[in-house]
Write an enzyme that holds these catalytic residues in place. Structure first.
Site, PDB file in Angstrom:
ATOM      1  N   ASP A 153       0.831  -1.200   0.000  1.00  0.00           N
ATOM      2  CA  ASP A 153       0.000   0.000   0.000  1.00  0.00           C
ATOM      3  C   ASP A 153       0.872   1.259   0.000  1.00  0.00           C
ATOM      4  OD1 ASP A 153      -2.348   1.409   0.021  1.00  0.00           O
ATOM      5  OD2 ASP A 153      -2.748   1.147   2.154  1.00  0.00           O
ATOM      6  N   LEU A 173      11.076 -20.604  -3.152  1.00  0.00           N
ATOM      7  CA  LEU A 173       9.991 -19.721  -2.696  1.00  0.00           C
ATOM      8  C   LEU A 173       8.814 -19.747  -3.670  1.00  0.00           C
ATOM      9  CD1 LEU A 173       9.277 -17.061  -0.798  1.00  0.00           C
ATOM     10  CD2 LEU A 173       9.869 -15.869  -2.876  1.00  0.00           C
ATOM     11  N   HIS A 223       3.237   3.059  -8.802  1.00  0.00           N
ATOM     12  CA  HIS A 223       3.033   1.633  -9.082  1.00  0.00           C
ATOM     13  C   HIS A 223       4.259   1.041  -9.772  1.00  0.00           C
ATOM     14  CE1 HIS A 223      -1.001   1.933  -7.704  1.00  0.00           C
ATOM     15  NE2 HIS A 223      -1.424   2.700  -8.702  1.00  0.00           N
TER      16      HIS A 223
END
Length: 235
Positions: free
Chosen positions: A14, A125, A31
């Site tokens: 955020d 991962l 972004h």
């Protein structure tokens, strides 16, 4: 760092827009810079032995944003993966997506599916992108599936338990998050993994996502290690 590494870390990324605004830049610049933080944190998580990293990339509510911003966000997975996929493959990272493909543009789905396909045999991962994801929709769809099975007679109402719900969620093949991180000072879950986060440790920071670094991830993990997870019991 002690052995107690969270297995699954979920992140609500955020503050991209506010980071950009503070610099007099358009929201989309935030972004774009936030994409670099995804790379940094993925590599760092992989290095310290986190097994699953779920990134809240786009929610079912984000469609309400201005069209040009949504269009830009939909191009980011394509751009991110075209630049970073080879390194993710080298690092043995497996890419997954958790969300609903309806409404997503074909080019977004295609980029993600290509990455999922190319990394499906990797054993390091798991980088799980929550794209067009919303927890309330996930629960509604799950309850509908359960109800259908009861109507068909393949499931008895008394057999419904936590595992039944878990197995009907989009994250059914992942452990629930041990740790949730949210950046930019907001302290809410924003319709993210509401069932799965029931016993997760929550860690909030005022740092905007584009500024989030390996050091902040380590801070969150160290804080997680200091806490005692009791799951409602006493230790």
């Amino acid at each position: 760092m002690p052995e107690n590494i969270p297995q699954h870390v979920a992140i609500i990324m955020d503050g991209n827009g506010r980071w950009a605004k503070n610099r007099g830049l358009p929201r989309v610049a935030g972004h774009h810079t936030g994409m670099k933080a995804v790379k940094r944190v993925t590599i760092a998580a992989n290095d310290i032995g986190i097994k699953v990293l779920t990134m809240y990339a786009f929610s079912t509510e984000n469609w309400k944003r201005p069209k040009d911003e949504v269009d830009f966000l939909m191009k980011l997975p394509q751009e991110f993966l075209s630049i970073e996929l080879n390194e993710l493959i080298e690092k043995n990272v497996q890419v997954r997506m958790m969300g609903y493909r309806d409404r997503l543009p074909q080019h977004t789905v295609q980029a993600l599916e290509e990455a999922i396909e190319k990394t499906k045999h990797n054993t390091g991962l798991i980088l799980n992108f929550a794209m067009n994801y919303g927890s309330q929709r996930e629960l509604i769809e799950g309850f509908r599936d359960i109800t259908r099975k009861i109507e068909e007679g393949t499931l008895h109402v008394d057999d419904i338990d936590e595992d039944t719900i878990h197995n009907h969620l989009l994250s059914h093949n992942l452990p629930d998050p041990d740790l949730l991180i949210r950046t930019s000072g907001e302290m809410r879950l924003s319709n993210f993994m509401l069932w799965q986060l029931a016993y997760s440790e929550l860690w909030f920071t005022d740092v905007y996502w584009p500024e989030f670094t390996e050091r902040h991830l380590m801070e969150a993990v160290l804080e997680y290690q200091r806490r005692s997870r009791r799951y409602g019991g006493l230790h």
